[in-house]
Scaffold this motif. Sequence first.
Motif: not given
Length: 136
Positions: A69, A79, A82, A84
Amino acid sequence: MGSPGSLPGLAPRPRPGLACCYLLALLALASACYIQNCPIGGKRSTLDMDVRKCLPCGPGSKGRCFGPSICCGEELGCYMGTAESLRCQEESYLPSPCQSGQKPCGSGGRCAASGICCSSDGCGLDPACDQEPTFS
């Protein structure tokens, strides 16, 4: 009555061919090469493979995945957790290992952006990742 060829009151004798099959099966299982204990060059050896770049991610695919992640890029920053970074979850399903970043930093991490060191677990500030050395 008992089975044909057996005497009343006596247990049937085991077949020697069946015992041999069990012994061979046990030997095959005991000498199997599992992922954790394979010798170098054995099944699924990753030491002989080139490490590929991790999947691109983020706006305009200008970043690289650093964990399931975590998406970072020089122009983007990082990021974490999120939209993205959603693409980075795909990395878990690919069979070959990947590596993002160039310079090692922290505890098993790599420089992800200016001043930021990331591993698959998370990111943190690290002066070793500063692009411009500071002179004081």
